[in-house]
Write a protein that holds these residues in place. Sequence first.
Motif, PDB file in Angstrom:
ATOM      1  N   GLY A 323       0.792  -1.226   0.000  1.00 11.15           N
ATOM      2  CA  GLY A 323       0.000   0.000   0.000  1.00 11.15           C
ATOM      3  C   GLY A 323       0.824   1.275   0.000  1.00 11.15           C
ATOM      4  O   GLY A 323       0.287   2.353   0.266  1.00 11.15           O
ATOM      5  N   GLU A 331      -6.008   3.023   4.332  1.00 13.31           N
ATOM      6  CA  GLU A 331      -5.276   3.873   5.263  1.00 13.31           C
ATOM      7  C   GLU A 331      -5.563   3.499   6.728  1.00 13.31           C
ATOM      8  O   GLU A 331      -6.705   3.359   7.135  1.00 13.31           O
ATOM      9  N   SER A 333      -3.908   4.178  10.996  1.00 14.37           N
ATOM     10  CA  SER A 333      -3.409   5.330  11.756  1.00 14.37           C
ATOM     11  C   SER A 333      -1.888   5.447  11.656  1.00 14.37           C
ATOM     12  O   SER A 333      -1.332   6.506  11.929  1.00 14.37           O
ATOM     13  N   ASN A 334      -1.220   4.369  11.298  1.00 16.92           N
ATOM     14  CA  ASN A 334       0.224   4.446  11.064  1.00 16.92           C
ATOM     15  C   ASN A 334       0.592   3.504   9.916  1.00 16.92           C
ATOM     16  O   ASN A 334      -0.277   2.832   9.353  1.00 16.92           O
ATOM     17  N   ILE A 335       1.866   3.452   9.573  1.00 14.72           N
ATOM     18  CA  ILE A 335       2.258   2.711   8.380  1.00 14.72           C
ATOM     19  C   ILE A 335       2.021   1.199   8.537  1.00 14.72           C
ATOM     20  O   ILE A 335       1.544   0.533   7.627  1.00 14.72           O
ATOM     21  N   GLU A 336       2.329   0.680   9.736  1.00 18.69           N
ATOM     22  CA  GLU A 336       2.187  -0.761   9.914  1.00 18.69           C
ATOM     23  C   GLU A 336       0.721  -1.191   9.813  1.00 18.69           C
ATOM     24  O   GLU A 336       0.396  -2.196   9.178  1.00 18.69           O
ATOM     25  N   GLU A 337      -0.146  -0.386  10.431  1.00 21.07           N
ATOM     26  CA  GLU A 337      -1.572  -0.693  10.346  1.00 21.07           C
ATOM     27  C   GLU A 337      -2.055  -0.591   8.891  1.00 21.07           C
ATOM     28  O   GLU A 337      -2.879  -1.388   8.434  1.00 21.07           O
ATOM     29  N   THR A 338      -1.509   0.375   8.156  1.00 23.04           N
ATOM     30  CA  THR A 338      -1.842   0.530   6.736  1.00 23.04           C
ATOM     31  C   THR A 338      -1.422  -0.715   5.951  1.00 23.04           C
ATOM     32  O   THR A 338      -2.193  -1.234   5.131  1.00 23.04           O
ATOM     33  N   VAL A 340      -1.083  -3.780   7.074  1.00 20.21           N
ATOM     34  CA  VAL A 340      -1.931  -4.916   7.454  1.00 20.21           C
ATOM     35  C   VAL A 340      -3.330  -4.775   6.844  1.00 20.21           C
ATOM     36  O   VAL A 340      -3.854  -5.725   6.250  1.00 20.21           O
TER      37      VAL A 340
ATOM     38  N   ARG B  18       2.112  -9.643   7.898  1.00 21.25           N
ATOM     39  CA  ARG B  18       1.280  -8.431   7.856  1.00 21.25           C
ATOM     40  C   ARG B  18      -0.107  -8.720   7.290  1.00 21.25           C
ATOM     41  O   ARG B  18      -0.584  -8.066   6.370  1.00 21.25           O
ATOM     42  N   LEU B  19      -0.730  -9.764   7.858  1.00 22.17           N
ATOM     43  CA  LEU B  19      -2.111 -10.087   7.538  1.00 22.17           C
ATOM     44  C   LEU B  19      -2.878 -10.173   8.841  1.00 22.17           C
ATOM     45  O   LEU B  19      -2.317 -10.577   9.867  1.00 22.17           O
ATOM     46  N   PRO B  83      -0.439   5.709  -4.320  1.00 22.92           N
ATOM     47  CA  PRO B  83      -1.713   6.036  -3.682  1.00 22.92           C
ATOM     48  C   PRO B  83      -1.702   7.475  -3.139  1.00 22.92           C
ATOM     49  O   PRO B  83      -2.735   8.129  -3.091  1.00 22.92           O
ATOM     50  N   PRO B  93       1.248   7.193   5.950  1.00 25.19           N
ATOM     51  CA  PRO B  93       0.854   7.571   7.312  1.00 25.19           C
ATOM     52  C   PRO B  93       2.070   7.508   8.248  1.00 25.19           C
ATOM     53  O   PRO B  93       3.098   6.938   7.884  1.00 25.19           O
ATOM     54  N   PRO B  94       1.973   8.063   9.462  1.00 19.61           N
ATOM     55  CA  PRO B  94       3.129   8.127  10.369  1.00 19.61           C
ATOM     56  C   PRO B  94       3.810   6.766  10.558  1.00 19.61           C
ATOM     57  O   PRO B  94       3.139   5.745  10.688  1.00 19.61           O
ATOM     58  N   VAL B  95       5.149   6.782  10.506  1.00 24.17           N
ATOM     59  CA  VAL B  95       5.920   5.567  10.736  1.00 24.17           C
ATOM     60  C   VAL B  95       6.092   5.351  12.238  1.00 24.17           C
ATOM     61  O   VAL B  95       6.074   4.225  12.733  1.00 24.17           O
ATOM     62  N   SER B 100      -3.771   3.094  16.620  1.00 19.85           N
ATOM     63  CA  SER B 100      -5.082   3.492  17.164  1.00 19.85           C
ATOM     64  C   SER B 100      -5.700   2.364  17.957  1.00 19.85           C
ATOM     65  O   SER B 100      -5.459   1.199  17.685  1.00 19.85           O
TER      66      SER B 100
END
Lengths: 490, 100
Positions: A323, A331, A333-338, A340, B18-19, B83, B93-95, B100
Amino acid sequence: MTTMSAYEIAESVRDQKVTATSVIERSISNANALNPKLNAFLAIDREGALEAAERIDSIIAKGGSPGRLAGVPIALKDNMCKVGLPTTCGSKILEGWNPPYDATVTKLLQSEGAIIVGKTNLDEFAMGSSTENSAFGPTLNPVDLTRVPGGSSGGSASSVAAGIVPIALGSDTGGSIRQPASLCGVVGVKPTYGRVSRYGLVAFASSLDQIGPFTSSVMDSAITLEVISGFDPKDSTSYDQEVGSLSAQRGLSIEGLRVGIVTEFIDGSDPEVVGALRDAAEGLARLGAEVVEISIPETKLGLSAYYLIAPAEASSNLARFDGVRFGLRVEGSNIEETNVLTRTKGFGAEVKRRIMLGTYALSSGYYDAYYAKAQQVRTLIKSGFEQAYQRVDVLISPVSPTTAFKIGERSLDPLAMYLSDVCTIPSNLAGHPAMSVPYALDSQGLPIGVQVLAPALREDLMFRLAFALEESASGVPTLDPSIKEAIIHG
Amino acid sequence: MSSRISPKEVAHVAMLARLSLTDEEAELYASQLSSVLDHASDIESLDIHDLEVTAHPLGLTNRTRMDIVVAGLSQREALSQAPDEAQGMFSVPPVLGEPS
């Protein structure tokens, strides 16, 4: 078959008996008419193809040389890139991605006057044996619309079998060209690993993937392979030895050629499939070949090794879909969550299953037991083949243990689906060339192919035998009545 | 039903890859992956530790090209499918920061 062969089309276009434009018009009309029934195409490029056809026609009008495949409509499996068309790999994660570069095979085909008319459906990221794993719905077999076309290159096989295009390219990692070719009744070739550049092919399992043609005749496959083979500085695994003339193998005697039937591939195949292979062997013997049965016990280990190596390499190759730079982004809240959220939404069930299997096989504590062991088994399989090739020149076997199965029949049992590839996988592990030649029909009228296997870089021998097999083949499949009715004749 | 890999291990592997899986998916994948690993027991039991591995079928290794500069994708082309982009770079998004 309802269309002329690629060879005949190119000749007619060069001799100005037909225009490239009229050939392309008809191919596109058939693609549009048949696709609602087959779902073989993910993209049909009417505008781009007609523009290219006009260029070919104007080259010819000016007396120029338009190339060996002048005006021939070609479909690409949708894991190969062409500028101006999206490449989806049958996955939501790449939906809408427009590659900024051409695959080397795209350029080579176009440089010989071929015209890309569209992109064909596939199992997501080429993972599957039925084309049911596409995020854009399954492709159907034009011989029987209740059955799968095989996979993963099912759209390419289906589009050639239905006569929409005389040539389509596929990719073969464990049988993804040969098995659908067999199930749809067309010719399908997996060349030696490294024969054809994979630049611009989205990687699945890099040490196994190879691009090859689907065609309705052995001659068209020979010509296509001559065009797309060769060293490419952009693919360091490509091989720099000339493929030589494969089309010149037609009509050469097979007298005295030593042909081995692989015992292990017969065990477990349906009686009708074995019967067709025996008929093929008798036909070859009548032409003077010396046919023997030969055991290569190491090939029995192929399936296990493959389903560790291919997922391991896939889990690494598919890490790039995160992504960040292209494709889908969900999207967080952060890159790792993005990462996943994107991967969880973008990948389908089979791709996730293989990514996890591969991640597990590569994980600390299991690497030696699974991945490294499987790579050693590859060495065993390679030397098993090499020993066999001291006694015979080429091998023959079934392509698939069964003819085309029903849609949905195997989709709930991954292992049963994986067993579809038992006869094709060993060639990928060894890196050897192998092809499927349509040979007979079963009692339900479904196509049965015969697999021809040859030592590394000996496509010449493989094609010599394939031409001989084609001569003695019996039975052309009848297309499903609703497909036959919808075909627009030129 | 064999259980070579538990739903808990499946969840751990999914995290590495990352799944994100539901509990039902973890259960299903545990049983499906176990049956594939069961099938692989035929190679697990082989005593072949002295054998070389095959990574490239034709044995090509360390192939380098001539050190000649050739054009690659332009910045515009490389960013054309992003994207999100900002100031000629991929934007993400923030690294660092709290999830959240």
